[in-house]
Design an enzyme around this catalytic site. Structure first.
Site, PDB file in Angstrom:
ATOM      1  N   LYS A  91       0.751  -1.314  -0.123  1.00 36.38           N
ATOM      2  CA  LYS A  91      -0.086   0.223   0.010  1.00 36.38           C
ATOM      3  C   LYS A  91       0.711   1.383  -0.034  1.00 36.38           C
ATOM      4  CE  LYS A  91      -3.751   2.116   2.663  1.00 36.38           C
ATOM      5  NZ  LYS A  91      -4.853   1.771   3.794  1.00 36.38           N
ATOM      6  N   SER A 139      -9.620   1.655   2.777  1.00 33.68           N
ATOM      7  CA  SER A 139      -8.725   2.559   1.955  1.00 33.68           C
ATOM      8  C   SER A 139      -7.575   1.727   1.199  1.00 33.68           C
ATOM      9  CB  SER A 139      -7.937   3.593   2.817  1.00 33.68           C
ATOM     10  OG  SER A 139      -7.296   3.087   3.729  1.00 33.68           O
ATOM     11  N   SER A 147     -10.131  -0.635   7.024  1.00 37.43           N
ATOM     12  CA  SER A 147      -9.470  -0.449   5.648  1.00 37.43           C
ATOM     13  C   SER A 147      -8.728  -1.464   4.887  1.00 37.43           C
ATOM     14  CB  SER A 147      -8.452   0.799   5.637  1.00 37.43           C
ATOM     15  OG  SER A 147      -9.135   1.807   5.693  1.00 37.43           O
TER      16      SER A 147
END
Length: 465
Positions: free
Chosen positions: A79, A149, A173
């Site tokens: 990420k 996210s 997330s």
């Protein structure tokens, strides 16, 4: 089967047996990224040259002395909050478009030490402050949201454009996008995985964890990440134990709590039916079901927002004043709102978290449960751009509030939470079941998830996108 289709455990076994070279595996994944990236947008950047060098080095090391562990030569996405020395960490934001990391984050360093090969940085909702990841399309239906996210990480794994990936989880997330894309996501116990070198959203709620194709794969990645790091004030030494679940499906002796409130309120009927069916499958495997009442539910969301919003605004205070126009509108509004939270409200949220956590643990002790099983999210992936959902009783809820509602309790309490796919809705969209345990009870949730997964109910689902 192409190499990119292999699970982590399958790829590791093939590499260890020297039936597959890390160079072949990484090249296959890079080709897959090139194929799906234009449609799905999972990656911010692809570090192909670096990945090829790392793959060649891994191949040479394995030829010289054998694989050092299950991650040796395995391609991973990270990420775009996670620092890797010499590469950009933009947090999918124009605010940090020129930022390059000077050193590895703890998790990146540990994966590198285990021999993992980084193939690129995956998209996040800007600074992890959202539940949709608008840059990325759902792996099952490109007209639907990816979830956030950690949307890029979940889509990359679902689309077989990474063998595994790392995400972060502040209110859901990791688990929300994993559920919406039909993959496995694990939020470990708070403090179990160090966060040094990971861009923060809310330091008292942030977690780092794996997104994988299988529960066994999640256990393999987790084992390489845990361990105390004094540079993270929340970091703790892990208790002794093996995270990897056994090969069997017998859950005799495992006590699974089934909530009678909160977790099945305002949940789509298709999701409820699939999750209750999965819970029944756990019982058929030997688990004992126990009815539980989730305590202090009216305070969970207020506590989560009361902590997250001011902490995020404090982190962004300087850049919000210096370059406010570089933030996307939705994130900027949240950051500005966070500056209106008073110190008294923030302290009350901290006190409320202590009470919620204590009540949660008392509930698990009193009802003698090892794992709580519930839906991960109340509905499957909505259309991109949809902002609200209306429930059967007329209640209107924002999409973000709906997606975070069932995942936030595990962040407020800090307990481990695993999502596993349990089927598809009539539109062909994945449904996830969430398994939550006691603090440092990862072994129990992984055992339950792995046993369910081995029944074959949903483990072989492959997105068409």
């Amino acid at each position: 089967m192409e190499p990119y289709e292999l699970t982590l455990a399958g790829a590791a076994e093939a590499v260890r047996a020297r039936r597959l070279s890390p160079v072949e595996l990484v090249e296959s994944v890079l080709d897959r990224i090139e194929q799906v990236q234009p449609r799905l947008g999972a990656y911010v950047s692809v570090t192909a040259d670096r990945a090829r060098r790392s793959a060649r080095r891994a191949a040479e090391e394995i030829a010289a002395g054998g694989a050092t562990g299950p991650l040796h030569g395995i391609p991973a996405g990270l990420k775009d909050l996670i620092d890797v020395a010499g590469t950009a960490t933009s947090a999918s934001s124009r605010v940090r478009v020129d930022h390059r990391a000077r050193a590895d984050s703890t998790v990146a360093a540990r994966l590198s030490a285990a021999g993992a090969v980084f193939v690129g940085k995956t998209h996040t909702h800007e600074f992890a402050y959202g539940l949709t990841t608008p840059q990325t399309a759902n792996a099952w239906d490109r007209s639907r949201v990816a979830g956030g996210s950690s949307g890029g990480s979940a889509v990359a794994v679902a689309a077989r454009a990474a063998t595994f990936a790392l995400g972060t989880d502040t209110g859901g997330s990791i688990r929300v996008p994993a559920s919406l894309n039909g993959v496995v996501g694990l939020k470990p116990t708070y403090g179990l995985v160090p966060r040094h070198g990971v861009t923060s959203l809310s330091w008292s709620l942030d977690h780092v964890g794996p997104i994988t194709r299988t529960v066994e794969d999640a256990a393999l990645v987790l084992a390489s990440l845990v361990g105390h790091d004094p540079r993270d004030p929340a970091s703790v030494a892990p208790p002794p134990g093996d995270y990897r679940p056994g090969p069997g499906t017998d859950l005799t002796g495992l006590r699974v709590g089934v909530p009678g409130n909160y977790y099945f309120d305002h949940v789509h009927p298709d999701v409820e039916a699939a999750v209750r069916g999965a819970i029944a499958r756990l019982e058929a495997l030997g688990a004992r079901l126990v009815d539980v009442e989730i305590p202090m539910t009216r305070y969970i969301r207020a506590t989560q927002w009361g902590l997250m919003v001011p902490e995020a605004s404090a982190y962004h205070e300087r850049t919000l004043r210096a370059v406010p126009d570089l933030y996307s509108a939705d994130v900027r509004v949240l950051l500005e709102a966070g500056e209106l939270v008073t110190a008294g409200d923030y302290l009350r949220a901290q006190r409320a978290r202590t009470l919620v956590r204590r009540a949660w643990l008392d509930m698990m002790d009193m009802d003698a449960v090892d794992v709580i099983a519930a839906p991960t999210v109340p509905m499957t992936a909505v259309d991109a751009g949809q902002t609200a959902v209306t429930w059967g009783d007329g209640t209107v809820e924002s999409v973000s509030d709906a997606y975070v509602r069932l995942s936030a309790p595990a962040n407020v309490t800090g307990v481990p939470s695993l999502t596993v796919p349990v089927g598809l809705d009539p539109h062909g969209l994945p449904i996830g079941m969430q398994l939550m345990g006691r603090p440092f009870g990862e072994a129990a949730v992984l055992r339950a998830g792995h046993a369910y997964e081995r029944t074959g109910t949903a483990r072989d689902l492959v997105p068409a996108a």
